[in-house]
Design a protein around this motif. Sequence first.
Motif, PDB file in Angstrom:
ATOM      1  N   ASN A 263       0.809  -1.216   0.000  1.00  0.00           N
ATOM      2  CA  ASN A 263       0.000   0.000   0.000  1.00  0.00           C
ATOM      3  C   ASN A 263       0.839   1.262   0.000  1.00  0.00           C
ATOM      4  N   MET A 264       2.035   1.151   0.574  1.00  0.00           N
ATOM      5  CA  MET A 264       2.933   2.307   0.519  1.00  0.00           C
ATOM      6  C   MET A 264       3.246   2.675  -0.930  1.00  0.00           C
ATOM      7  N   ILE A 265       3.379   1.663  -1.747  1.00  0.00           N
ATOM      8  CA  ILE A 265       3.669   1.949  -3.151  1.00  0.00           C
ATOM      9  C   ILE A 265       2.508   2.712  -3.781  1.00  0.00           C
ATOM     10  N   GLY A 266       1.294   2.231  -3.522  1.00  0.00           N
ATOM     11  CA  GLY A 266       0.122   2.929  -4.047  1.00  0.00           C
ATOM     12  C   GLY A 266       0.067   4.358  -3.557  1.00  0.00           C
ATOM     13  N   LEU A 267       0.313   4.521  -2.272  1.00  0.00           N
ATOM     14  CA  LEU A 267       0.301   5.847  -1.677  1.00  0.00           C
ATOM     15  C   LEU A 267       1.298   6.759  -2.376  1.00  0.00           C
ATOM     16  N   ARG A 268       2.487   6.250  -2.549  1.00  0.00           N
ATOM     17  CA  ARG A 268       3.523   7.071  -3.187  1.00  0.00           C
ATOM     18  C   ARG A 268       3.149   7.419  -4.621  1.00  0.00           C
ATOM     19  N   MET A 269       2.450   6.514  -5.258  1.00  0.00           N
ATOM     20  CA  MET A 269       2.054   6.806  -6.639  1.00  0.00           C
ATOM     21  C   MET A 269       1.039   7.939  -6.702  1.00  0.00           C
ATOM     22  N   VAL A 270       0.052   7.891  -5.810  1.00  0.00           N
ATOM     23  CA  VAL A 270      -0.914   8.984  -5.778  1.00  0.00           C
ATOM     24  C   VAL A 270      -0.211  10.281  -5.467  1.00  0.00           C
ATOM     25  N   GLU A 271       0.699  10.172  -4.518  1.00  0.00           N
ATOM     26  CA  GLU A 271       1.408  11.359  -4.071  1.00  0.00           C
ATOM     27  C   GLU A 271       2.200  11.985  -5.198  1.00  0.00           C
ATOM     28  N   GLU A 272       2.940  11.156  -5.863  1.00  0.00           N
ATOM     29  CA  GLU A 272       3.882  11.718  -6.811  1.00  0.00           C
ATOM     30  C   GLU A 272       3.227  12.226  -8.074  1.00  0.00           C
ATOM     31  N   ASP A 273       2.154  11.554  -8.481  1.00  0.00           N
ATOM     32  CA  ASP A 273       1.426  12.026  -9.640  1.00  0.00           C
ATOM     33  C   ASP A 273       2.320  12.115 -10.876  1.00  0.00           C
ATOM     34  N   SER A 274       3.101  11.094 -11.101  1.00  0.00           N
ATOM     35  CA  SER A 274       3.954  11.070 -12.284  1.00  0.00           C
ATOM     36  C   SER A 274       3.169  10.502 -13.464  1.00  0.00           C
TER      37      SER A 274
ATOM     38  N   ARG B 276      -0.121   8.078 -13.384  1.00  0.00           N
ATOM     39  CA  ARG B 276      -1.403   8.456 -13.987  1.00  0.00           C
ATOM     40  C   ARG B 276      -1.864   7.409 -14.977  1.00  0.00           C
ATOM     41  N   ASP B 277      -0.927   6.934 -15.790  1.00  0.00           N
ATOM     42  CA  ASP B 277      -1.273   5.900 -16.763  1.00  0.00           C
ATOM     43  C   ASP B 277      -1.842   4.673 -16.066  1.00  0.00           C
ATOM     44  N   TRP B 278      -1.189   4.300 -14.992  1.00  0.00           N
ATOM     45  CA  TRP B 278      -1.610   3.110 -14.273  1.00  0.00           C
ATOM     46  C   TRP B 278      -3.028   3.272 -13.712  1.00  0.00           C
ATOM     47  N   PHE B 279      -3.269   4.395 -13.071  1.00  0.00           N
ATOM     48  CA  PHE B 279      -4.583   4.619 -12.476  1.00  0.00           C
ATOM     49  C   PHE B 279      -5.654   4.732 -13.555  1.00  0.00           C
ATOM     50  N   GLU B 280      -5.267   5.298 -14.663  1.00  0.00           N
ATOM     51  CA  GLU B 280      -6.199   5.408 -15.781  1.00  0.00           C
ATOM     52  C   GLU B 280      -6.677   4.018 -16.183  1.00  0.00           C
ATOM     53  N   GLN B 281      -5.724   3.108 -16.309  1.00  0.00           N
ATOM     54  CA  GLN B 281      -6.010   1.733 -16.667  1.00  0.00           C
ATOM     55  C   GLN B 281      -6.914   1.087 -15.609  1.00  0.00           C
ATOM     56  N   MET B 282      -6.618   1.349 -14.339  1.00  0.00           N
ATOM     57  CA  MET B 282      -7.418   0.822 -13.230  1.00  0.00           C
ATOM     58  C   MET B 282      -8.861   1.297 -13.340  1.00  0.00           C
ATOM     59  N   ARG B 283      -8.999   2.604 -13.574  1.00  0.00           N
ATOM     60  CA  ARG B 283     -10.321   3.197 -13.646  1.00  0.00           C
ATOM     61  C   ARG B 283     -11.191   2.422 -14.622  1.00  0.00           C
ATOM     62  N   GLY B 284     -10.604   2.097 -15.750  1.00  0.00           N
ATOM     63  CA  GLY B 284     -11.347   1.345 -16.747  1.00  0.00           C
ATOM     64  C   GLY B 284     -11.895   0.040 -16.188  1.00  0.00           C
ATOM     65  N   SER B 285     -11.101  -0.620 -15.378  1.00  0.00           N
ATOM     66  CA  SER B 285     -11.501  -1.931 -14.879  1.00  0.00           C
ATOM     67  C   SER B 285     -12.411  -1.835 -13.654  1.00  0.00           C
ATOM     68  N   ALA B 286     -12.739  -0.600 -13.240  1.00  0.00           N
ATOM     69  CA  ALA B 286     -13.603  -0.451 -12.073  1.00  0.00           C
ATOM     70  C   ALA B 286     -15.062  -0.349 -12.493  1.00  0.00           C
ATOM     71  N   GLY B 287     -15.375  -0.965 -13.608  1.00  0.00           N
ATOM     72  CA  GLY B 287     -16.734  -0.882 -14.147  1.00  0.00           C
ATOM     73  C   GLY B 287     -17.797  -1.391 -13.191  1.00  0.00           C
TER      74      GLY B 287
END
Lengths: 208, 208
Positions: free
Chosen positions: A109-120, A124-135
């Motif tokens: 979860n620290m990795i996820g946290l750091r990803m949100v934090e950093e907003d690289s 963003r690409d990764w979360f974008e992909q996730m969003r798609g699968s959250a149907g």
Amino acid sequence: MPTATFFRLPAEKQKRIFRAAVKEFGHSHYSEASINQIIKNAGIPRGSFYQYFEGKEDIFIYVLEEISREKLEVFAQAIEGAKEKGFFASVGAVMPAIIAWVEQRAEYNMIGLRMVEEDSKIARDWFEQMRGSAGAIRMMIENDQKNGWIRGDVTPELVTELASSLAFPLVRLYYQSEDKSEVVKKLVLYFDMLYRGLRNDAAPEGLS
Amino acid sequence: MPTATFFRLPAEKQKRIFRAAVKEFGHSHYSEASINQIIKNAGIPRGSFYQYFEGKEDIFIYVLEEISREKLEVFAQAIEGAKEKGFFASVGAVMPAIIAWVEQRAEYNMIGLRMVEEDSKIARDWFEQMRGSAGAIRMMIENDQKNGWIRGDVTPELVTELASSLAFPLVRLYYQSEDKSEVVKKLVLYFDMLYRGLRNDAAPEGLS
DNA sequence: CCCGGATATGACACTCTTGTCATATTTGTT
DNA sequence: AACAAATATGACAAGAGTGTCATATCCGGG
């Protein structure tokens, strides 16, 4: 993608490298994470690393995918059991499993946290992909709106955005806190507040 | 603290260095921000930098303090005008000034954003200090609770935490968005939701 | 037992950054 | 003008990271 060589490695060695990477990416933001550190943690020589991965991004994506796989595995049943009850009831039902995940997989979860934090870009690409699968979640919310449980003037996206805006700081707080039960109490309050804010007030008589 | 020498510098040069630092700290997280970059942007030689500041932390704190000063200046009247109306009304009243600040001082706000994101010790210390000085908001909320406008089972801290948890992602979104008005619309929705979630439902008859 | 492809390894060359310091240069005063 | 204090400057040593590559080692099949 990791090389064929990497996948031919003994499972133990693969795991060791995976864990070293998880540790490093959980400890530092992507851009600051160092391959040097990973190979030191994993106890493999520099040359070997480049035999297995193209570079930092390669191993990072690999780590994310491994974690996703494991997460899906763990939550599969929990989700299955809670589908048709509507968004809030479902989230409530899955909540214990979520809390357990947060508790037990701190490094993930620290990795996820750091990803949100950093907003690289990579995050963003990764979360974008996730969003798609959250149907599934999206459908749940749309359904609740049809049923009149959730106010109609918000979009499903907005609901999930709100939820994650609130969730990430809570997770962070959880890891920083001594008294975890305090944080859980806060989570309940947040959740209640979100419920009150999103439920459909328009039912019988008018207001605001 | 910057050295006496720095403060004796011609105002123009001070400003030039300040702006270069704002640019760099807005562009990169504290830990990644580079003094090299700052001196390049400011057009001063390396040696000079160390004549003015002890190091990165020194100039960072200086930048934060300068921005705080300016912010206080700008918001002084806006806040003055909105005090006794209760939390939600006040925030609503100051909102235009806040939006203008977000719009006009993008670089300043990027620094704040990066600080929340990175969650470094230096950032936590700073926010801790800020929290202390946010006594006015705290009192406003306590007052609202006494008046029965805000539900009594939340603490003022919780309210401010909630508000900032929601605000920071919105600011970030604002800077990323093409269509700023969309984000403002979303802000209104968030705000409305927060209001519904926090108002005192136990009150006798409806209110707006 | 030996060979060739698959692996492993760490020295190397580069880049980027930091803080220091000996050496100029400027400024204000007598 | 002359001198000291204040400033300015950039070369330098040191540290950390990155990707490559020539060389060494391993291992299965003939």
